[in-house]
Design a protein around this motif. Structure first.
Motif, PDB file in Angstrom:
ATOM      1  N   THR A  27      45.272   2.249  37.026  1.00 44.50           N
ATOM      2  CA  THR A  27      45.827   3.164  36.482  1.00 44.50           C
ATOM      3  C   THR A  27      46.392   3.842  38.318  1.00 44.50           C
ATOM      4  O   THR A  27      47.769   4.099  38.575  1.00 44.50           O
ATOM      5  CB  THR A  27      45.903   4.776  35.710  1.00 44.50           C
ATOM      6  OG1 THR A  27      45.505   4.727  34.844  1.00 44.50           O
ATOM      7  CG2 THR A  27      46.843   5.759  36.202  1.00 44.50           C
ATOM      8  N   ASN A  79      45.984   1.801  41.078  1.00 46.88           N
ATOM      9  CA  ASN A  79      46.762   0.546  41.321  1.00 46.88           C
ATOM     10  C   ASN A  79      48.202   1.363  40.929  1.00 46.88           C
ATOM     11  O   ASN A  79      49.316  -0.091  41.612  1.00 46.88           O
ATOM     12  CB  ASN A  79      45.966  -0.845  41.179  1.00 46.88           C
ATOM     13  CG  ASN A  79      44.874  -0.599  41.872  1.00 46.88           C
ATOM     14  OD1 ASN A  79      44.171   0.486  42.722  1.00 46.88           O
ATOM     15  ND2 ASN A  79      42.971  -1.381  41.670  1.00 46.88           N
ATOM     16  N   ASP A  80      48.259   0.417  39.230  1.00 48.73           N
ATOM     17  CA  ASP A  80      49.945   1.117  38.858  1.00 48.73           C
ATOM     18  C   ASP A  80      50.428   1.690  40.099  1.00 48.73           C
ATOM     19  O   ASP A  80      51.720   1.933  39.779  1.00 48.73           O
ATOM     20  CB  ASP A  80      49.744   1.282  37.196  1.00 48.73           C
ATOM     21  CG  ASP A  80      49.013   0.664  36.790  1.00 48.73           C
ATOM     22  OD1 ASP A  80      48.756  -0.739  37.425  1.00 48.73           O
ATOM     23  OD2 ASP A  80      48.530   0.301  35.197  1.00 48.73           O
ATOM     24  N   TRP A  81      49.822   3.418  39.837  1.00 48.72           N
ATOM     25  CA  TRP A  81      51.064   4.706  40.890  1.00 48.72           C
ATOM     26  C   TRP A  81      51.037   3.619  42.274  1.00 48.72           C
ATOM     27  O   TRP A  81      52.709   4.359  42.535  1.00 48.72           O
ATOM     28  CB  TRP A  81      50.337   5.732  40.765  1.00 48.72           C
ATOM     29  CG  TRP A  81      49.879   6.451  39.604  1.00 48.72           C
ATOM     30  CD1 TRP A  81      50.403   6.242  38.373  1.00 48.72           C
ATOM     31  CD2 TRP A  81      48.840   7.556  40.050  1.00 48.72           C
ATOM     32  NE1 TRP A  81      49.943   6.844  37.825  1.00 48.72           N
ATOM     33  CE2 TRP A  81      49.194   8.139  38.468  1.00 48.72           C
ATOM     34  CE3 TRP A  81      47.888   8.086  40.409  1.00 48.72           C
ATOM     35  CZ2 TRP A  81      48.373   9.204  37.557  1.00 48.72           C
ATOM     36  CZ3 TRP A  81      47.791   9.266  39.868  1.00 48.72           C
ATOM     37  CH2 TRP A  81      47.717   9.879  39.123  1.00 48.72           C
ATOM     38  N   SER A 102      51.581   0.693  43.098  1.00 47.43           N
ATOM     39  CA  SER A 102      52.265  -0.261  42.800  1.00 47.43           C
ATOM     40  C   SER A 102      53.459  -0.692  42.229  1.00 47.43           C
ATOM     41  O   SER A 102      55.013  -0.876  42.355  1.00 47.43           O
ATOM     42  CB  SER A 102      51.476  -1.697  41.578  1.00 47.43           C
ATOM     43  OG  SER A 102      49.838  -2.160  42.608  1.00 47.43           O
ATOM     44  N   ASN A 103      54.206   0.606  41.699  1.00 44.25           N
ATOM     45  CA  ASN A 103      55.761   0.919  40.932  1.00 44.25           C
ATOM     46  C   ASN A 103      55.680   1.994  41.572  1.00 44.25           C
ATOM     47  O   ASN A 103      56.889   2.483  41.227  1.00 44.25           O
ATOM     48  CB  ASN A 103      55.023   0.793  39.588  1.00 44.25           C
ATOM     49  CG  ASN A 103      54.345   0.030  38.838  1.00 44.25           C
ATOM     50  OD1 ASN A 103      54.530  -1.612  38.967  1.00 44.25           O
ATOM     51  ND2 ASN A 103      53.420   0.132  38.140  1.00 44.25           N
TER      52      ASN A 103
END
Length: 109
Positions: free
Chosen positions: A80, A82-84, A86-87
Protein backbone atom coordinates in the motif's frame (compact mmCIF):
# COMPACT_ATOMS: atom_id res chain seq x y z
CA UNK A 1 0.67 5.18 7.69
CA UNK A 2 3.46 7.22 9.31
CA UNK A 3 3.09 5.32 12.59
CA UNK A 4 3.09 1.96 10.84
CA UNK A 5 6.20 2.86 8.85
CA UNK A 6 8.15 4.06 11.91
CA UNK A 7 7.16 0.95 13.90
CA UNK A 8 8.27 -1.26 10.98
CA UNK A 9 11.63 0.53 10.61
CA UNK A 10 12.32 0.44 14.34
CA UNK A 11 11.25 -3.21 14.66
CA UNK A 12 13.72 -4.18 11.93
CA UNK A 13 16.44 -1.93 13.38
CA UNK A 14 16.69 -0.01 10.10
CA UNK A 15 17.15 3.52 11.43
CA UNK A 16 20.55 4.80 12.50
CA UNK A 17 20.84 5.54 16.22
CA UNK A 18 21.81 9.12 15.32
CA UNK A 19 18.53 9.76 13.47
CA UNK A 20 16.65 12.43 15.40
CA UNK A 21 13.70 14.72 14.80
CA UNK A 22 10.81 12.43 13.89
CA UNK A 23 11.43 9.55 16.29
CA UNK A 24 9.86 9.04 19.70
CA UNK A 25 12.20 10.10 22.52
CA UNK A 26 14.77 11.48 20.03
CA UNK A 27 14.28 15.22 19.69
CA UNK A 28 16.36 17.68 17.71
CA UNK A 29 17.39 19.16 21.07
CA UNK A 30 19.01 15.82 21.90
CA UNK A 31 20.86 15.92 18.59
CA UNK A 32 22.25 19.37 19.45
CA UNK A 33 23.32 18.19 22.90
CA UNK A 34 25.07 15.19 21.35
CA UNK A 35 27.09 17.32 18.92
CA UNK A 36 27.96 19.89 21.63
CA UNK A 37 29.19 17.05 23.84
CA UNK A 38 31.36 15.65 21.03
CA UNK A 39 32.87 19.08 20.33
CA UNK A 40 33.60 19.63 24.03
CA UNK A 41 35.34 16.25 24.25
CA UNK A 42 37.42 17.07 21.17
CA UNK A 43 38.48 20.39 22.73
CA UNK A 44 39.43 18.67 26.01
CA UNK A 45 41.48 16.10 24.07
CA UNK A 46 43.16 18.91 22.07
CA UNK A 47 41.69 17.55 18.84
CA UNK A 48 40.37 19.51 15.91
CA UNK A 49 36.64 19.33 15.30
CA UNK A 50 34.68 20.40 12.28
CA UNK A 51 30.95 20.51 11.62
CA UNK A 52 28.84 20.65 8.49
CA UNK A 53 25.23 21.64 9.08
CA UNK A 54 22.65 21.35 6.32
CA UNK A 55 19.06 22.55 6.24
CA UNK A 56 17.09 19.69 4.70
CA UNK A 57 13.66 21.03 5.66
CA UNK A 58 12.39 20.87 2.06
CA UNK A 59 14.29 17.70 1.13
CA UNK A 60 11.16 15.54 0.92
CA UNK A 61 9.70 17.86 -1.73
CA UNK A 62 12.37 16.70 -4.21
CA UNK A 63 12.55 12.95 -3.53
CA UNK A 64 12.26 11.04 -6.81
CA UNK A 65 9.59 8.34 -6.50
CA UNK A 66 11.43 5.71 -8.55
CA UNK A 67 14.50 5.98 -6.30
CA UNK A 68 12.42 6.04 -3.12
CA UNK A 69 10.38 3.00 -4.18
CA UNK A 70 13.59 1.02 -4.80
CA UNK A 71 14.90 1.97 -1.35
CA UNK A 72 11.60 1.14 0.35
CA UNK A 73 11.56 -2.25 -1.38
CA UNK A 74 15.15 -2.89 -0.27
CA UNK A 75 14.16 -2.28 3.36
CA UNK A 76 11.07 -4.49 3.06
CA UNK A 77 8.40 -1.79 2.72
CA UNK A 78 6.02 -2.95 0.02
CA UNK A 79 2.33 -2.86 -0.87
CA UNK A 80 0.00 0.00 0.00
CA UNK A 81 2.75 2.50 0.87
CA UNK A 82 4.29 2.01 -2.56
CA UNK A 83 0.88 2.24 -4.27
CA UNK A 84 0.30 5.64 -2.67
CA UNK A 85 3.47 6.97 -4.27
CA UNK A 86 3.02 5.22 -7.60
CA UNK A 87 -0.52 6.40 -8.29
CA UNK A 88 -0.51 10.06 -7.20
CA UNK A 89 -1.83 12.69 -9.63
CA UNK A 90 -2.38 16.42 -9.41
CA UNK A 91 -4.21 19.14 -11.28
CA UNK A 92 -4.72 22.88 -11.02
CA UNK A 93 -8.03 24.74 -10.92
CA UNK A 94 -8.24 28.44 -11.69
CA UNK A 95 -11.73 29.85 -11.55
CA UNK A 96 -13.97 27.40 -13.43
CA UNK A 97 -11.15 25.83 -15.47
CA UNK A 98 -9.12 22.79 -14.43
CA UNK A 99 -6.01 21.33 -16.04
CA UNK A 100 -5.74 17.67 -16.94
CA UNK A 101 -4.42 15.35 -14.24
CA UNK A 102 -0.69 14.72 -14.35
CA UNK A 103 1.32 12.07 -12.48
CA UNK A 104 3.32 13.23 -9.45
CA UNK A 105 6.83 11.78 -9.72
CA UNK A 106 8.55 13.45 -6.78
CA UNK A 107 7.81 14.61 -3.29
CA UNK A 108 6.52 12.71 -0.31
CA UNK A 109 3.04 13.46 1.09
Amino acid sequence: MYKRLVVFLEKHNTLNENQFGFRKNRSTTQAILLIVDKIQRAIEEKKISCGLFLDLSKAFDTVDHSILLKKLDYYGVRGTANDWLSNRKQFVTLGCTSSTQQPVTCGVP
